[in-house]
Scaffold this active site. Sequence first.
Site, PDB file in Angstrom:
ATOM      1  N   SER A 157     -54.895  10.092  24.029  1.00  0.00           N
ATOM      2  CA  SER A 157     -56.049  10.247  25.058  1.00  0.00           C
ATOM      3  C   SER A 157     -55.571  11.284  26.110  1.00  0.00           C
ATOM      4  O   SER A 157     -54.441  11.233  26.185  1.00  0.00           O
ATOM      5  CB  SER A 157     -56.659   8.968  25.609  1.00  0.00           C
ATOM      6  OG  SER A 157     -57.764   9.231  26.538  1.00  0.00           O
ATOM      7  N   LYS A 187     -51.675   4.358  26.954  1.00  0.00           N
ATOM      8  CA  LYS A 187     -51.409   5.404  26.274  1.00  0.00           C
ATOM      9  C   LYS A 187     -50.495   6.331  26.583  1.00  0.00           C
ATOM     10  O   LYS A 187     -49.602   7.041  26.016  1.00  0.00           O
ATOM     11  CB  LYS A 187     -53.027   6.248  26.532  1.00  0.00           C
ATOM     12  CG  LYS A 187     -54.077   5.873  26.022  1.00  0.00           C
ATOM     13  CD  LYS A 187     -54.004   5.872  24.321  1.00  0.00           C
ATOM     14  CE  LYS A 187     -55.434   5.403  23.864  1.00  0.00           C
ATOM     15  NZ  LYS A 187     -55.126   5.209  22.326  1.00  0.00           N
ATOM     16  N   ASP A 219     -56.543  -6.153  11.323  1.00  0.00           N
ATOM     17  CA  ASP A 219     -56.336  -6.258  12.741  1.00  0.00           C
ATOM     18  C   ASP A 219     -55.024  -6.078  13.079  1.00  0.00           C
ATOM     19  O   ASP A 219     -53.999  -6.989  12.696  1.00  0.00           O
ATOM     20  CB  ASP A 219     -56.763  -7.775  13.257  1.00  0.00           C
ATOM     21  CG  ASP A 219     -56.561  -8.229  14.756  1.00  0.00           C
ATOM     22  OD1 ASP A 219     -55.820  -7.408  15.342  1.00  0.00           O
ATOM     23  OD2 ASP A 219     -57.310  -8.982  15.126  1.00  0.00           O
ATOM     24  N   TYR A 235     -55.545   1.047  30.519  1.00  0.00           N
ATOM     25  CA  TYR A 235     -55.908   1.941  29.347  1.00  0.00           C
ATOM     26  C   TYR A 235     -54.844   3.131  29.541  1.00  0.00           C
ATOM     27  O   TYR A 235     -54.187   3.351  28.503  1.00  0.00           O
ATOM     28  CB  TYR A 235     -57.175   2.232  29.369  1.00  0.00           C
ATOM     29  CG  TYR A 235     -57.593   3.282  28.177  1.00  0.00           C
ATOM     30  CD1 TYR A 235     -58.056   2.799  27.114  1.00  0.00           C
ATOM     31  CD2 TYR A 235     -57.629   4.784  28.319  1.00  0.00           C
ATOM     32  CE1 TYR A 235     -58.503   3.848  25.787  1.00  0.00           C
ATOM     33  CE2 TYR A 235     -57.745   5.685  27.147  1.00  0.00           C
ATOM     34  CZ  TYR A 235     -58.150   4.965  26.061  1.00  0.00           C
ATOM     35  OH  TYR A 235     -58.594   5.809  24.973  1.00  0.00           O
TER      36      TYR A 235
END
Length: 287
Positions: free
Chosen positions: A135, A152, A57, A148
């Site tokens: 992404s 990124k 993790d 998100y």
Amino acid sequence: MPEPTAKLVVVTGASTGLGASTARELARRGFHVLAGVRRARDADALRSTGIEPVILDITQAEHVAALASRVADDPRALHAVVNNAGIQVNGPVEALPLEQWRRVFEVNLFGHVAVTQALLPALLRGRGRVVNISSIGGRTAMPTYGAYAGAKFALEAVSDSLRREVEPLGVRVVVVEPGGVRTEMATRGVATANHLAAGMTPEQDERYGGLVQAINSLMTSGTASGLTADAAARVVARAVTTRRPRTRYTAGRDAALIIGLARVLPDRTLDRVFATTLRRHYPAATA
């Protein structure tokens, strides 16, 4: 016994999807892959020739330290670290709880920094490389993608800074920017978005309810028509193995198109493109 000759590669977030496919592709190409997984059952499913699952993790300091020790104790050179672990949490900026913002940044940014810091000494010794999985959301942000895409965008900036720090020392830094990929991550992202939307106030639901549904519909259709995880993994493998890699690779036609448009179109024009694309995904009553 002779020392093993295959170079090491670390792949985080290898339980399923792109990470698992990348681990298999790199093992097929002759690397010994330390594949980070969260659960023992994921390790059992992934373990095979050339793939050694490790419980990891990336937000847990003791897990990262154990990985660094495992790499330091291995006689093989560390060729690459593929920072792939990630979660997708979408919601309007106004309505997304702050703890969700922190969770996204812990996994999608700070965890990658922690792994990179821990393994850079080995990478410097082996003149290896860091491959950060970003992404299309690292170059342009759709509505409800604030958290998100924010993480990124930050990962892209960290990658640029790191590249300028360590490439003179022999370590390459590469970013891979996938578009839609047919993995469980998008399905989980839609479910998470619906769960979080259920917690919006009536006023927030009136403002953003149709938008959340439209984004979920767009995400679902984009994933269905996107690359397979195996095809995206071949792009990652190219970033890992190419002797003189580019600083960035896109994966998928949608990624190439959207990132290309973002480079040349003014912001307002790009806003209209996104709005037009979303319009057909709105529920009929709110379109």
